[in-house]
Motif scaffolding. Structure first.
Motif, PDB file in Angstrom:
ATOM      1  N   GLY A  83      27.768  45.348  31.312  1.00  0.00           N
ATOM      2  CA  GLY A  83      26.336  45.137  31.206  1.00  0.00           C
ATOM      3  C   GLY A  83      25.758  44.347  32.366  1.00  0.00           C
ATOM      4  O   GLY A  83      24.547  44.193  32.475  1.00  0.00           O
ATOM      5  N   TYR A  84      26.619  43.850  33.227  1.00  0.00           N
ATOM      6  CA  TYR A  84      26.154  43.141  34.415  1.00  0.00           C
ATOM      7  C   TYR A  84      25.974  44.132  35.552  1.00  0.00           C
ATOM      8  O   TYR A  84      26.577  45.193  35.556  1.00  0.00           O
ATOM      9  CB  TYR A  84      27.153  42.040  34.798  1.00  0.00           C
ATOM     10  CG  TYR A  84      27.124  40.884  33.829  1.00  0.00           C
ATOM     11  CD1 TYR A  84      26.155  39.898  33.937  1.00  0.00           C
ATOM     12  CD2 TYR A  84      28.046  40.798  32.795  1.00  0.00           C
ATOM     13  CE1 TYR A  84      26.107  38.847  33.041  1.00  0.00           C
ATOM     14  CE2 TYR A  84      28.010  39.754  31.895  1.00  0.00           C
ATOM     15  CZ  TYR A  84      27.037  38.782  32.020  1.00  0.00           C
ATOM     16  OH  TYR A  84      26.985  37.751  31.122  1.00  0.00           O
ATOM     17  N   GLY A 124      29.611  34.550  47.642  1.00  0.00           N
ATOM     18  CA  GLY A 124      30.856  34.904  46.975  1.00  0.00           C
ATOM     19  C   GLY A 124      30.503  35.389  45.581  1.00  0.00           C
ATOM     20  O   GLY A 124      29.572  34.878  44.957  1.00  0.00           O
ATOM     21  N   MET A 125      31.212  36.395  45.100  1.00  0.00           N
ATOM     22  CA  MET A 125      30.884  36.962  43.790  1.00  0.00           C
ATOM     23  C   MET A 125      32.126  37.002  42.907  1.00  0.00           C
ATOM     24  O   MET A 125      33.245  37.104  43.397  1.00  0.00           O
ATOM     25  CB  MET A 125      30.311  38.366  43.953  1.00  0.00           C
ATOM     26  CG  MET A 125      28.997  38.382  44.695  1.00  0.00           C
ATOM     27  SD  MET A 125      28.301  40.027  44.880  1.00  0.00           S
ATOM     28  CE  MET A 125      29.216  40.613  46.281  1.00  0.00           C
ATOM     29  N   ARG A 126      31.890  36.944  41.606  1.00  0.00           N
ATOM     30  CA  ARG A 126      32.950  37.107  40.616  1.00  0.00           C
ATOM     31  C   ARG A 126      32.494  38.154  39.618  1.00  0.00           C
ATOM     32  O   ARG A 126      31.329  38.196  39.237  1.00  0.00           O
ATOM     33  CB  ARG A 126      33.220  35.792  39.888  1.00  0.00           C
ATOM     34  CG  ARG A 126      33.790  34.717  40.768  1.00  0.00           C
ATOM     35  CD  ARG A 126      34.134  33.471  39.957  1.00  0.00           C
ATOM     36  NE  ARG A 126      34.529  32.417  40.849  1.00  0.00           N
ATOM     37  CZ  ARG A 126      33.737  31.414  41.239  1.00  0.00           C
ATOM     38  NH1 ARG A 126      32.516  31.326  40.794  1.00  0.00           N
ATOM     39  NH2 ARG A 126      34.183  30.495  42.062  1.00  0.00           N
ATOM     40  N   SER A 127      33.425  38.974  39.187  1.00  0.00           N
ATOM     41  CA  SER A 127      33.093  39.955  38.159  1.00  0.00           C
ATOM     42  C   SER A 127      33.412  39.370  36.785  1.00  0.00           C
ATOM     43  O   SER A 127      34.021  38.308  36.669  1.00  0.00           O
ATOM     44  CB  SER A 127      33.865  41.254  38.393  1.00  0.00           C
ATOM     45  OG  SER A 127      35.220  41.084  38.074  1.00  0.00           O
ATOM     46  N   TYR A 128      33.012  40.086  35.769  1.00  0.00           N
ATOM     47  CA  TYR A 128      33.215  39.633  34.396  1.00  0.00           C
ATOM     48  C   TYR A 128      34.696  39.468  34.081  1.00  0.00           C
ATOM     49  O   TYR A 128      35.082  38.600  33.302  1.00  0.00           O
ATOM     50  CB  TYR A 128      32.558  40.637  33.436  1.00  0.00           C
ATOM     51  CG  TYR A 128      32.534  40.190  32.008  1.00  0.00           C
ATOM     52  CD1 TYR A 128      31.657  39.186  31.605  1.00  0.00           C
ATOM     53  CD2 TYR A 128      33.366  40.754  31.050  1.00  0.00           C
ATOM     54  CE1 TYR A 128      31.617  38.763  30.289  1.00  0.00           C
ATOM     55  CE2 TYR A 128      33.339  40.340  29.741  1.00  0.00           C
ATOM     56  CZ  TYR A 128      32.457  39.340  29.360  1.00  0.00           C
ATOM     57  OH  TYR A 128      32.425  38.917  28.057  1.00  0.00           O
ATOM     58  N   LEU A 129      35.542  40.274  34.697  1.00  0.00           N
ATOM     59  CA  LEU A 129      36.978  40.228  34.425  1.00  0.00           C
ATOM     60  C   LEU A 129      37.738  39.242  35.311  1.00  0.00           C
ATOM     61  O   LEU A 129      38.911  38.982  35.062  1.00  0.00           O
ATOM     62  CB  LEU A 129      37.577  41.630  34.585  1.00  0.00           C
ATOM     63  CG  LEU A 129      37.010  42.701  33.654  1.00  0.00           C
ATOM     64  CD1 LEU A 129      37.592  44.062  33.984  1.00  0.00           C
ATOM     65  CD2 LEU A 129      37.260  42.339  32.200  1.00  0.00           C
ATOM     66  N   ASP A 141      31.693  44.431  38.672  1.00  0.00           N
ATOM     67  CA  ASP A 141      30.296  44.065  38.468  1.00  0.00           C
ATOM     68  C   ASP A 141      30.074  42.692  39.087  1.00  0.00           C
ATOM     69  O   ASP A 141      30.992  42.108  39.661  1.00  0.00           O
ATOM     70  CB  ASP A 141      29.947  44.058  36.973  1.00  0.00           C
ATOM     71  CG  ASP A 141      30.877  43.170  36.156  1.00  0.00           C
ATOM     72  OD1 ASP A 141      31.452  42.217  36.727  1.00  0.00           O
ATOM     73  OD2 ASP A 141      31.035  43.399  34.954  1.00  0.00           O
ATOM     74  N   VAL A 142      28.854  42.181  38.980  1.00  0.00           N
ATOM     75  CA  VAL A 142      28.560  40.833  39.480  1.00  0.00           C
ATOM     76  C   VAL A 142      28.198  39.966  38.280  1.00  0.00           C
ATOM     77  O   VAL A 142      27.123  40.093  37.703  1.00  0.00           O
ATOM     78  CB  VAL A 142      27.405  40.841  40.506  1.00  0.00           C
ATOM     79  CG1 VAL A 142      27.150  39.432  41.020  1.00  0.00           C
ATOM     80  CG2 VAL A 142      27.712  41.779  41.651  1.00  0.00           C
ATOM     81  N   TYR A 143      29.127  39.121  37.912  1.00  0.00           N
ATOM     82  CA  TYR A 143      28.957  38.228  36.762  1.00  0.00           C
ATOM     83  C   TYR A 143      28.468  36.853  37.212  1.00  0.00           C
ATOM     84  O   TYR A 143      27.728  36.192  36.500  1.00  0.00           O
ATOM     85  CB  TYR A 143      30.287  38.110  36.030  1.00  0.00           C
ATOM     86  CG  TYR A 143      30.318  37.101  34.922  1.00  0.00           C
ATOM     87  CD1 TYR A 143      29.642  37.335  33.730  1.00  0.00           C
ATOM     88  CD2 TYR A 143      31.031  35.915  35.049  1.00  0.00           C
ATOM     89  CE1 TYR A 143      29.684  36.409  32.701  1.00  0.00           C
ATOM     90  CE2 TYR A 143      31.072  34.994  34.032  1.00  0.00           C
ATOM     91  CZ  TYR A 143      30.393  35.243  32.858  1.00  0.00           C
ATOM     92  OH  TYR A 143      30.429  34.334  31.845  1.00  0.00           O
ATOM     93  N   ASP A 144      28.897  36.429  38.415  1.00  0.00           N
ATOM     94  CA  ASP A 144      28.535  35.108  38.918  1.00  0.00           C
ATOM     95  C   ASP A 144      28.525  35.133  40.446  1.00  0.00           C
ATOM     96  O   ASP A 144      29.177  35.972  41.065  1.00  0.00           O
ATOM     97  CB  ASP A 144      29.537  34.065  38.424  1.00  0.00           C
ATOM     98  CG  ASP A 144      29.093  32.635  38.691  1.00  0.00           C
ATOM     99  OD1 ASP A 144      27.879  32.409  38.856  1.00  0.00           O
ATOM    100  OD2 ASP A 144      29.957  31.744  38.719  1.00  0.00           O
TER     101      ASP A 144
END
Length: 162
Positions: A83-84, A124-129, A141-144
């Motif tokens: 959903g992100y 810098g990006m983090r995904s949900y996983l 995805d991009v979670y943060d």
């Protein structure tokens, strides 16, 4: 014989007076410059906090609209989909969420830049996983988002940990 008034005899500064005045100015400047540098750094830190809050709020709003569209049965949820957004640019382009909104809802006008990043390396990006402390983006995805700058803030923390 007439003498010149006393105020006319002293029309300039002596060399010693000039040196003392310059020494005082140099001392004041040496006190002001470090305070100015701290002020500039503090301003950039406030800007970084604001920008991170804006991007993270946009990511949360995107996820909330995804959940709302799924609940309203406007889109079909995929098990692999968190959903992100898939990338940060999705926040600019927007989505209509299967008719949930009349026009595509945009979450940001532009992707803000990191105020400390002179080389424009991006966020810098983090995904949900991904792990919460991961430095590698999984790409799902991009979670943060986080700053890639490896410097210490005025409070002793690292910018990348904000």
């Amino acid at each position: 014989m007439r003498h010149a008034p006393a105020w006319r005899l002293d029309q300039g500064l002596s060399l010693i007076e000039l040196v003392i005045a310059l020494a005082i100015l140099a001392l004041l400047a040496s006190l002001v410059l470090p305070m100015a540098e701290v002020t500039v750094t503090r301003t950039k830190e406030l800007e970084l906090r604001r920008v991170l809050r804006d991007i993270r709020t946009a990511l949360d709003d995107y996820k909330a609209d995804y959940d709302k569209a799924v609940a309203a049965k406007k889109i079909i949820a995929n098990l692999a989909d968190s959903g992100y957004p898939k990338q940060l640019e999705d926040l600019i382009e927007g989505r209509d969420w299967g008719g949930l909104y009349a026009l595509p809802k945009k979450y940001l006008r532009r992707i803000p830049r990191d105020p400390f990043d002179r080389n424009l390396n991006g966020w810098g990006m983090r995904s949900y996983l991904d792990d919460p402390d991961s430095d590698a983006w999984g790409g799902e995805d991009v979670y943060d988002v986080y700053s890639r700058i490896d410097k210490t803030a005025l409070d002793g923390s690292y910018y990348r940990d904000w």
